[in-house]
Enzyme design. Structure first.
Site, PDB file in Angstrom:
ATOM      1  CG  ASN A 209     -37.402 -17.678  -8.511  1.00  0.00           C
ATOM      2  OD1 ASN A 209     -36.441 -17.077  -8.952  1.00  0.00           O
ATOM      3  ND2 ASN A 209     -37.604 -17.860  -7.203  1.00  0.00           N
ATOM      4  CG  ASP A 278     -43.981 -15.781  -2.097  1.00  0.00           C
ATOM      5  OD1 ASP A 278     -43.118 -15.256  -1.375  1.00  0.00           O
ATOM      6  OD2 ASP A 278     -44.465 -15.225  -3.101  1.00  0.00           O
ATOM      7  CE  LYS A 288     -36.685 -40.223 -10.176  1.00  0.00           C
ATOM      8  NZ  LYS A 288     -36.201 -41.124 -11.202  1.00  0.00           N
ATOM      9  CG  PHE A 322     -35.559  -5.682  -5.780  1.00  0.00           C
ATOM     10  CD1 PHE A 322     -34.653  -5.337  -4.783  1.00  0.00           C
ATOM     11  CD2 PHE A 322     -35.283  -5.310  -7.083  1.00  0.00           C
ATOM     12  CE1 PHE A 322     -33.495  -4.640  -5.074  1.00  0.00           C
ATOM     13  CE2 PHE A 322     -34.124  -4.610  -7.401  1.00  0.00           C
ATOM     14  CZ  PHE A 322     -33.229  -4.284  -6.394  1.00  0.00           C
ATOM     15  CE  LYS A 336     -45.324  -7.640  -3.905  1.00  0.00           C
ATOM     16  NZ  LYS A 336     -44.725  -8.237  -5.076  1.00  0.00           N
ATOM     17  CE  LYS A 340     -43.327  -8.211   1.172  1.00  0.00           C
ATOM     18  NZ  LYS A 340     -42.721  -9.491   0.919  1.00  0.00           N
TER      19      LYS A 340
HETATM   20  N1  CTP Z   1     -39.453 -11.498   0.162  1.00  0.00           N
HETATM   21  C1  CTP Z   1     -38.974 -12.022   1.334  1.00  0.00           C
HETATM   22  N2  CTP Z   1     -39.421 -13.204   1.790  1.00  0.00           N
HETATM   23  C2  CTP Z   1     -40.364 -13.877   1.122  1.00  0.00           C
HETATM   24  C3  CTP Z   1     -40.892 -13.330  -0.067  1.00  0.00           C
HETATM   25  C4  CTP Z   1     -40.404 -12.148  -0.527  1.00  0.00           C
HETATM   26  O1  CTP Z   1     -38.105 -11.405   1.941  1.00  0.00           O
HETATM   27  N3  CTP Z   1     -40.791 -15.049   1.597  1.00  0.00           N
HETATM   28  C5  CTP Z   1     -38.938 -10.188  -0.292  1.00  0.00           C
HETATM   29  C6  CTP Z   1     -38.292 -10.218  -1.656  1.00  0.00           C
HETATM   30  O2  CTP Z   1     -36.899 -10.448  -1.575  1.00  0.00           O
HETATM   31  C7  CTP Z   1     -38.588  -8.838  -2.193  1.00  0.00           C
HETATM   32  C8  CTP Z   1     -39.904  -8.487  -1.554  1.00  0.00           C
HETATM   33  O3  CTP Z   1     -40.034  -9.328  -0.400  1.00  0.00           O
HETATM   34  O4  CTP Z   1     -37.652  -7.888  -1.764  1.00  0.00           O
HETATM   35  C9  CTP Z   1     -41.070  -8.678  -2.434  1.00  0.00           C
HETATM   36  O5  CTP Z   1     -41.047  -9.970  -2.968  1.00  0.00           O
HETATM   37  P1  CTP Z   1     -42.174 -10.469  -3.950  1.00  0.00           P
HETATM   38  O6  CTP Z   1     -41.951 -11.919  -4.247  1.00  0.00           O
HETATM   39  O7  CTP Z   1     -42.274  -9.523  -5.099  1.00  0.00           O
HETATM   40  O8  CTP Z   1     -43.465 -10.206  -3.076  1.00  0.00           O
HETATM   41  P2  CTP Z   1     -44.262 -11.126  -2.116  1.00  0.00           P
HETATM   42  O9  CTP Z   1     -44.248 -10.515  -0.768  1.00  0.00           O
HETATM   43  O10 CTP Z   1     -43.809 -12.513  -2.216  1.00  0.00           O
HETATM   44  O11 CTP Z   1     -45.704 -10.903  -2.713  1.00  0.00           O
HETATM   45  P3  CTP Z   1     -46.362 -11.539  -4.043  1.00  0.00           P
HETATM   46  O12 CTP Z   1     -45.714 -12.868  -4.217  1.00  0.00           O
HETATM   47  O13 CTP Z   1     -47.793 -11.576  -3.680  1.00  0.00           O
HETATM   48  O14 CTP Z   1     -46.081 -10.615  -5.174  1.00  0.00           O
END
Ligand code: CTP
Length: 409
Positions: A209, A278, A288, A322, A336, A340
């Site tokens: 990303n 995710d 490849k 975040f 969240k 969390k």
């Molecule tokens: N995070 C994490 N592990 C993951 C995904 C996210 O620890 N596999 C943490 C990120 O570092 C951030 C928080 O969770 O502090 C929220 O991440 P974000 O990507 O915004 O949320 P998601 O839980 O992935 O939800 P969504 O993708 O549905 O927005």
């Protein structure tokens, strides 16, 4: 950060060398200025060797004839410095500063500087207690000069009393305070995750990303400045680790997960600023992937939610997540925060101007578990980092208040 250190003529002048070393450890650049009498006690070469910079001693330069450049050097330096520290400061220099005498480089620099001034006196006890010195110190204090009172003890003149140069740490603390830098995270070990993670599709391709890691690195830097130990677990980014930070490099979510768990024990604060993938391909291709004419379907599986996993082992730790969103920022952030079980969620709309991935600035809202929410204006990422760290200090203070209230006992 750049300061000028004025060294004046007292036995304690040698202690200024130790002060230079400690300032450098704080990543503060030091320009030493010596009065003529200071050079009777310590040679300028000592400070030149320690700082790698010419020591300023004369108002008009030593190479005759004096030129315009050397004549206005004190003005140029006065404009460049973030603070002027005078240590040790004799009764004589204190008198000159109090009365605006400007007859050498240091006194002229003092008058020309607008930055905070910290003065650490050192002298014989009777000189320190003399009404003239008292009044001069009072004048300086009233004008906003930070005077670091001398310690009591055995003095070089053989007498005992107040007059010993304050300790190096007390002088540094006064400087940091004058600069608005606190050491309020001294007892914390802050674990920060930063940057993106990468998930391989095949040996040459991966999914990632747009995270630059800047927010996480700013947090690490700000926390070190405030005296925390910092472990930075970083995905691949093109940033240098801030000095004093222990960096652990990772690539995938699984590696980040393992690194976080392996370092969790010693962490008292966990800040998850990483943009974690995710999903990852269920079966990355071993070789490849070749071009074809058919549609390509790749199956993905969810990765571990590191933050949620840490929150299950939270204990007394402060936990900050975040939420980088593109719509319905507040709703997602509140969800969240709950899901969390974090103490804070720092949310931003990555599509807003001046916020998000490749900017030095950010526009965030802080959502607290007690329901309070605070929207910050557009700030640099370092400023945002300090605001987040302020929240940690506040959380600790309120936990202490609750812990010591009669109902809690
Ligand atoms: N995070 C994490 N592990 C993951 C995904 C996210 O620890 N596999 C943490 C990120 O570092 C951030 C928080 O969770 O502090 C929220 O991440 P974000 O990507 O915004 O949320 P998601 O839980 O992935 O939800 P969504 O993708 O549905 O927005």
């Amino acid at each position: 950060m750049r300061i000028a250190l004025g060294v004046t003529g007292g036995v304690a002048a040698y202690k200024a060398a130790e002060l230079v070393r400690r300032l450098q450890q704080e990543q503060i650049d030091v320009q030493v200025v010596m009065t003529r009498s200071a050079q009777e006690f310590v040679a300028p070469l000592t400070f030149a060797a320690l700082t790698g910079q010419k020591v300023l001693t004369e108002l008009f330069g030593t190479e005759a004839p004096a030129n315009v450049e050397s004549a206005i050097e004190h003005i140029a330096i006065a404009q460049r410095i973030d603070a002027l520290v005078i240590a040790p400061a004799t009764a004589d220099i204190i008198a000159k500063l109090a009365h605006g005498v400007a007859d050498d480089f240091l006194t002229t620099l003092y008058l020309a500087a607008t930055a905070p001034v910290i003065v650490a006196p050192a002298m014989n006890v009777n000189m320190w207690e003399h009404a003239a010195t008292r009044e001069n110190v009072q004048i300086l204090r009233e004008r906003g000069v930070h005077v670091v009172a001398p310690d009591e003890g055995y003095l070089a003149c053989g007498m005992t009393g107040a007059g010993r140069l304050a300790g190096v740490e007390a002088i540094i603390d006064a400087l940091l305070e004058a600069l608005g830098i606190r050491r309020d995270l001294e007892n914390e070990t802050v674990l920060v995750t930063a940057g993106p993670t990468c998930e391989d599709l095949d040996p040459v391709r991966f999914l990632t990303n747009r995270s630059s890691g800047r927010m996480g690195y700013a947090l690490a830097e700000a926390a070190v400045r405030r005296a925390a130990r910092v472990v930075l677990i970083s995905g691949p980014v093109s940033l240098e680790a801030p000095l004093g930070v222990e960096r652990i490099n990772v690539r995938t979510t699984e590696q980040m997960h393992r690194a976080v768990l392996a370092n969790l024990e010693r962490a008292t604060v966990v800040v998850m600023a990483a943009a974690v993938a995710d999903y990852r391909p269920v079966m990355p291709y071993a070789s490849k992937l070749k071009r074809g004419t058919e549609r390509l379907n790749i199956e993905f599986e969810p990765t571990a939610d590191i933050l949620a996993d840490v929150s299950r082992r939270k204990g007394e730790r402060v936990l900050i997540g975040f939420a980088a969103e593109t719509e319905q920022v507040a709703e997602h952030a509140r969800r969240k925060l709950k899901e969390k079980a974090a103490d804070l969620i720092v949310a931003n709309d990555v599509t807003a101007p001046g916020a998000g991935f490749d900017h030095d600035t950010n526009v965030v809202t802080i959502f607290r578990s007690d329901g309070r929410e605070q929207s910050l204006p557009k700030l640099t990422k370092i400023q945002v980092a300090h605001r987040i760290l302020d929240e940690i200090v506040e959380l600790r203070r309120s936990a202490q208040r609750i812990g010591s209230s009669p109902e809690a006992r």
